[in-house]
Each structure stands twice: as C-alpha cells, then as structure tokens.
Scaffold this motif. Structure first.
Motif, short mmCIF file in Angstrom:
data_model
loop_
_atom_site.label_atom_id
_atom_site.label_comp_id
_atom_site.label_asym_id
_atom_site.label_seq_id
_atom_site.Cartn_x
_atom_site.Cartn_y
_atom_site.Cartn_z
N CYS A 58 54.72 -30.29 63.18
CA CYS A 58 53.31 -30.59 62.92
C CYS A 58 52.78 -31.63 63.90
N TYR A 59 53.58 -32.63 64.21
CA TYR A 59 53.16 -33.64 65.17
C TYR A 59 52.88 -32.98 66.53
N TYR A 97 52.22 -29.84 67.03
CA TYR A 97 51.08 -28.93 66.83
C TYR A 97 49.76 -29.70 66.94
N LEU A 98 49.70 -30.85 66.29
CA LEU A 98 48.47 -31.66 66.33
C LEU A 98 48.22 -32.20 67.74
N GLN A 99 49.28 -32.50 68.48
CA GLN A 99 49.12 -32.97 69.86
C GLN A 99 48.60 -31.85 70.75
N ASN A 108 46.96 -29.09 69.74
CA ASN A 108 45.66 -28.65 69.24
C ASN A 108 44.84 -29.87 68.86
N LYS A 109 44.49 -30.65 69.84
CA LYS A 109 43.78 -31.91 69.59
C LYS A 109 42.54 -31.65 68.74
N MET A 110 42.39 -32.48 67.73
CA MET A 110 41.24 -32.35 66.85
C MET A 110 40.14 -33.25 67.39
N ILE A 147 50.63 -38.07 60.83
CA ILE A 147 50.05 -36.80 60.37
C ILE A 147 49.15 -37.04 59.16
N LEU A 161 44.97 -36.63 59.22
CA LEU A 161 44.30 -35.68 58.33
C LEU A 161 43.41 -36.39 57.32
N ILE A 173 41.35 -26.99 58.09
CA ILE A 173 42.38 -27.54 58.97
C ILE A 173 43.75 -27.48 58.29
N ILE A 224 47.01 -25.29 59.55
CA ILE A 224 48.33 -25.88 59.80
C ILE A 224 49.39 -25.16 58.97
#
Length: 171
Positions: free
Chosen positions: A48-49, A51-53, A55-57, A79, A83, A100, A104
């Motif tokens: 997830c970390y 993934y978030l990096q 897919n920058k929000m 995380i 969120l 979101i 995920i």
C-alpha cells in the motif's frame, strides 16, 4: 524520521484541523468501508505504501506535517494518516474518501488473486464423460469447484492409501 514544518501562515488552519480530528476519527471508524481487515498485514502495508507513492494523491492539500517512514510501523501510520487527512480535507465530499479506499482494496485483492494464480497450474486429465458428470454433480453438492473437489479427493485418497494413522508416508 524526517518531518516537514508548517508555515507560519498555515498555523491557524492546522490548529483548527487538529481540534476537529477526534470528530473525524469517530466518523471514519463508523464507515464500513475501511482497511481494518488489511492494515495489520505487513505485506499489505509495504504494498500500500508503494501503491500510494506510485499513485500520488495530488488532490490532497498538504498543509500538514507528514513523516517519511523508515520501517513498516511508520509506513502503517503514514497510510492511515494520509487517508485520514484526505477524509478531513474533503469534509463535504466523503464519497471521494470511500472511492479511494475501495480503489486501494480492489487493487490489493487483484494483486492477491494474481499472486495466488501463479501457484496454480492447469492440467488436462482425460476422464470419461460419466466421471466428468459425476464430478460436476458432486462438486455442486459440496459447493466446491471441480478442481477444489479433485484436490480434496486426491488428498484424502493419498492419506488413506499411502500414509499410516499418524499421517507419515509409508511407501
């Protein structure tokens, strides 16, 4: 652990947000759409970390102090914080937060499904049509797939024919 400082002009906004955090956390915990099922899994946290990096929000305003995580525990906090900040930031548009989280979760479930599929191999076993029909009926009766039923039956036959009462192979 590295941190970023809040600019002088943003201090009042930060104080206001910090004062509202308990209310927001209560609202977040009441949502059925959350990551509680996954967040204790080290593999999920690492994935997830990343993934978030990737897919920058960009739509989250960063007025806040965020850590740069060095280990799995810090990544878990990162995380959750990221969120939760999105939830707080879009107070009027909670559906984006839910979207979101669902995105995920679906990405994680897809990854798990693909990883699991890599360990399965398809085999062609020639059997009679009658055996195939019986397999299909028995699988439906036991509410299993034909492959799962075959695996179960083979496992049981192996234990019965090839192992002693303690499950040790004798042949």
């Amino acid at each position: 652990m590295s941190t970023y400082e809040i600019g002088y002009n943003d201090i009042q906004k930060a104080i206001q947000i910090i004062n509202e955090v308990p209310r927001h956390l209560e609202e977040i915990s009441n949502y059925k759409v959350n990551l509680n099922k996954y967040i204790d899994d080290i593999n999920f946290i690492e994935w997830c970390y990343s993934y978030l990096q990737k897919n920058k929000m960009d739509y989250i305003s960063i007025y806040y102090v965020l850590i740069i995580p060095n280990n799995t525990k810090e990544k878990s906090i990162y995380i959750k914080t990221l969120l939760n900040l999105h939830y707080i930031e879009d107070d009027k548009e909670k559906f984006k937060y839910i979207h979101i989280l669902n995105k995920i979760k679906k990405a994680w479930q897809t990854k798990c499904f693909r990883d699991e599929a890599k360990t399965k191999h398809k085999y062609h076993l020639p059997i009679t049509q009658k055996a195939k029909d019986n397999l299909k009926k028995l699988a439906a009766f036991k509410k299993l797939t034909e492959g799962a039923l075959l695996s179960e039956l083979i496992g049981e036959a192996f234990l019965k024919e090839m192992c002693d009462e303690n499950g040790k192979i004798i042949y």
